[in-house]
Scaffold this motif. Structure first.
Motif, short mmCIF file in Angstrom:
data_model
loop_
_atom_site.label_atom_id
_atom_site.label_comp_id
_atom_site.label_asym_id
_atom_site.label_seq_id
_atom_site.Cartn_x
_atom_site.Cartn_y
_atom_site.Cartn_z
N VAL A 172 0.84 -1.19 0.00
CA VAL A 172 0.00 0.00 0.00
C VAL A 172 0.87 1.25 0.00
CG1 VAL A 172 -1.75 1.29 1.28
CG2 VAL A 172 -1.86 -1.22 1.18
N ARG A 173 1.88 1.29 0.89
CA ARG A 173 2.77 2.44 0.91
C ARG A 173 4.01 2.14 1.75
NH1 ARG A 173 1.68 7.88 3.85
NH2 ARG A 173 3.95 7.83 3.72
N THR A 174 5.06 2.94 1.53
CA THR A 174 6.25 2.93 2.36
C THR A 174 6.20 4.15 3.27
OG1 THR A 174 7.52 4.17 0.73
CG2 THR A 174 7.57 1.77 0.55
N PHE A 175 7.17 4.23 4.20
CA PHE A 175 7.17 5.32 5.17
C PHE A 175 8.49 6.08 5.20
CE2 PHE A 175 3.86 2.39 6.51
CZ PHE A 175 2.81 3.25 6.77
N ASN A 176 9.13 6.18 4.03
CA ASN A 176 10.28 7.07 3.84
C ASN A 176 11.39 6.86 4.87
OD1 ASN A 176 9.01 8.39 1.63
ND2 ASN A 176 7.85 9.68 3.07
N GLY A 177 11.75 5.61 5.09
CA GLY A 177 12.87 5.31 5.98
C GLY A 177 12.56 5.36 7.45
N MET A 178 11.32 5.57 7.85
CA MET A 178 10.96 5.56 9.26
C MET A 178 11.10 4.15 9.82
SD MET A 178 7.62 8.07 8.90
CE MET A 178 7.17 8.03 10.62
N THR A 179 11.66 4.03 11.01
CA THR A 179 11.92 2.71 11.59
C THR A 179 11.19 2.47 12.91
OG1 THR A 179 13.87 3.55 12.76
CG2 THR A 179 14.21 2.66 10.54
N GLY A 180 10.54 3.49 13.46
CA GLY A 180 10.02 3.40 14.82
C GLY A 180 8.58 2.96 14.94
N LEU A 181 8.12 2.06 14.07
CA LEU A 181 6.75 1.56 14.19
C LEU A 181 6.58 0.80 15.49
CD1 LEU A 181 3.92 1.01 12.86
CD2 LEU A 181 4.93 -1.11 11.99
N GLY A 182 5.54 1.14 16.27
CA GLY A 182 5.29 0.47 17.54
C GLY A 182 4.79 -0.95 17.37
N ASN A 183 4.90 -1.73 18.42
CA ASN A 183 4.45 -3.12 18.39
C ASN A 183 2.94 -3.26 18.48
OD1 ASN A 183 7.10 -4.14 18.29
ND2 ASN A 183 7.30 -4.01 20.51
N TYR A 184 2.26 -2.21 18.92
CA TYR A 184 0.82 -2.30 19.17
C TYR A 184 0.02 -1.55 18.12
CZ TYR A 184 2.37 -3.67 23.86
OH TYR A 184 2.97 -4.30 24.92
N THR A 185 -1.15 -2.09 17.80
CA THR A 185 -2.12 -1.42 16.94
C THR A 185 -3.49 -1.50 17.59
OG1 THR A 185 -2.55 -3.44 15.67
CG2 THR A 185 -0.85 -1.96 14.82
N PHE A 194 -2.01 3.01 14.29
CA PHE A 194 -0.67 2.56 14.61
C PHE A 194 0.19 3.78 14.94
CE2 PHE A 194 -1.17 2.97 10.06
CZ PHE A 194 -0.01 3.58 9.59
N PHE A 195 1.38 3.53 15.49
CA PHE A 195 2.19 4.60 16.07
C PHE A 195 3.62 4.54 15.54
CE2 PHE A 195 -1.15 3.41 18.92
CZ PHE A 195 -1.60 4.57 19.53
N PHE A 196 4.17 5.71 15.27
CA PHE A 196 5.59 5.84 14.96
C PHE A 196 6.26 6.65 16.06
CE2 PHE A 196 4.65 4.68 10.53
CZ PHE A 196 5.74 3.85 10.27
N SER A 197 7.32 6.08 16.65
CA SER A 197 8.11 6.78 17.66
C SER A 197 9.51 6.99 17.08
CB SER A 197 8.19 5.96 18.95
OG SER A 197 6.91 5.81 19.54
N GLU A 198 9.78 8.21 16.69
CA GLU A 198 11.06 8.58 16.08
C GLU A 198 11.75 9.63 16.95
OE1 GLU A 198 12.10 7.22 13.13
OE2 GLU A 198 10.27 6.04 12.84
N ASP A 199 13.04 9.84 16.69
CA ASP A 199 13.76 10.90 17.41
C ASP A 199 13.14 12.27 17.17
OD1 ASP A 199 15.54 9.08 18.44
OD2 ASP A 199 17.02 9.36 16.84
N THR A 200 12.49 12.43 16.03
CA THR A 200 11.88 13.72 15.67
C THR A 200 10.47 13.88 16.20
OG1 THR A 200 11.19 12.72 13.57
CG2 THR A 200 13.27 13.93 13.59
#
Length: 461
Positions: A172-185, A194-200
């Motif tokens: 469906v889509r990529t997320f431009n190099g983001m790596t911080g996808l959480g384990n929970y949905t 769903f959640f992304f936890s990144e340094d930014t």
């Protein structure tokens, strides 16, 4: 805030007579019983997996009868490596993941027949396999994330969906190099959150399984925070973020305006669940006493309220502290199991509690002070007012299936089968696995609504 009395009432057991719960079929012969898990309801048909190190794993289906409990497909190899896992029902199709020597770990499907149990798509061609997570039914399709390698040894997620065909299994889509996808949905209506936890920053996202419908909902924090827990399906969507020493409790309806922080705790908290207009949480009252404190938050705001503090009979042991194992809601009560955790491989104690949200209504129902390795302590709300759990009244020995209606006077052993595991409701019956006195691994069932006569003070041995 009140404290529960230290001397809980002694539990008396009343046993169901033979026939209330009954064996459906023998799944594994004595000496080969290992794993019986992954119970999944596919439009009224029960699917599950059994595994042994000597014979490999088997995908089963059952209509609740002995004749209708059959092997669908066998998968040779050690459990945990070549074992069907992450079973998800989508309409009348079962999706799961399994590893083979040819394709590695990939997505499969089954219609309950050997011929209809097959690979959906070799997403990562060859024996390397794919890393697929968070598989969820969404509006008649399977939605999941695939993790792909990124520079620097990291991995990033891609959102995929599948209709059960190779052509209909697509990115469906990529997320431009983001790596911080959480384990929970979480699912809210026809959307997956769903959640992304990144340094930014930390951000809540949602998807309906389409590119246009996959969007960022709200930025939750300007820095890196960690998602530690989400509410159970069917309850008010609530989640907890760890932000340094603070644990923030949030609610959401899947929109920016409806995603709000309810309160913050300066220590680790865990979700018990929601009753009415409140969410209940558990935490340690202090490092010194190591007792479990219960608080509640109004879902409409207004701050936290202390409810009660549970006793810790192991407080003299500085290694021992309580932790919530699992929780369910039944009627107007929250049922939860508490482990006394220490340095040993197993807890020192597993106890069952219930609360109606008041100090007076918080009570201990059952206690397992002799925990042994390899035994199960499941907890399941039947949807008919009763709760099933695993427990034992003996100093040494396996667990048995018990029932409770919320008091020590209305609970007892359900059946003479040990090590109950994986309770699930399919239609008007509850299914579970257990080990018979002969050592055979069996599938059992009981009506979702049952009544056992009172007056038996001890369970049969």
């Amino acid at each position: 805030m009140a404290t529960v009395a230290e001397d809980s009432r002694e539990v008396t057991a009343q046993a169901c007579p033979p026939g209330v719960a009954s064996p459906v079929a023998t799944l594994q012969p004595a000496g080969q019983v290992d794993v019986m898990t992954e119970f999944t309801n596919v439009q009224g048909t029960l699917f599950f997996v059994t595994s042994t190190y000597s014979t490999g794993s088997v995908l089963w289906r059952s209509d609740g009868t002995a004749a209708g409990t059959v092997k669908v497909k066998s998968f040779p190899g050690p459990p945990g490596v070549y074992q069907p896992q992450h079973l998800v029902a989508v309409g009348n199709t079962l999706f799961f993941q399994v590893r083979t020597d040819t394709t590695g770990m990939e997505l499969w499907r089954s219609d309950g027949t050997p011929g209809g149990t097959r690979l959906v798509k070799d997403i990562t061609p060859g024996a390397q396999g794919s890393v697929l997570t968070n598989a969820t039914e969404l509006d008649g399709r399977l939605v999941f994330f695939r993790w792909v390698p990124l520079p620097g040894g990291l991995a990033g997620p891609e959102l995929w969906r599948s209709d059960g065909t190779a052509a209909g299994t697509l990115r469906v889509r990529t997320f431009n190099g983001m790596t911080g996808l959480g384990n929970y949905t979480m699912k809210v209506d026809n959307a997956l959150l769903f959640f992304f936890s990144e340094d930014t920053g930390t951000t809540l996202w949602r998807t309906d399984g389409t590119l246009a419908g996959t969007t960022s909902v709200k930025r939750l924090d300007a820095g890196l925070t960690y998602l530690t827990e989400v509410s159970r399906p069917g309850e008010q969507p609530v989640f907890i973020l760890e932000d340094g020493p603070n644990y923030e409790v949030w609610k959401t309806n899947g929109t920016a305006a409806g995603t709000l922080r309810l309160d913050s705790f300066g220590k680790r908290v865990s979700l018990l669940g929601t009753l009415g207009s409140h969410v209940y949480l558990a935490s340690l009252d202090s490092p010194a006493t190591r007792r479990l404190r219960i608080d509640r938050l109004s879902l409409s705001g207004g701050g936290k309220t202390g409810i009660t503090t549970l006793p810790n009979p192991y407080a003299s042991d500085e290694r021992a502290y309580p932790a919530v194992r699992t929780a369910v809601v039944s009627g107007g009560d929250l049922y939860f199991e508490v482990d006394i955790v220490n340095d040993d491989p197993v807890p020192a104690d597993v106890s069952l509690w219930a609360t109606n949200g008041t100090a007076a209504g918080t009570r201990q129902l059952f206690d397992n002070p002799y925990v042994e390795y390899g035994y199960y302590y499941p907890l399941f709300a039947t949807g008919s007012g009763q709760v099933l759990f695993g427990g034992t009244s003996q100093p040494i020995g396996p667990t048995f299936p018990y029932f409770t209606r919320g008091s020590t006077a209305t609970q007892g052993r359900l059946a003479d089968v040990s090590s109950p595991n994986s309770f699930i409701r399919v239609g008007n019956r509850i299914f579970f696995t257990g080990i018979a006195a002969t050592g055979d691994g069996q599938l059992w069932s009981v009506p979702a609504t049952f009544s056992c006569p009172p007056g038996l003070t001890e369970a049969r041995e």
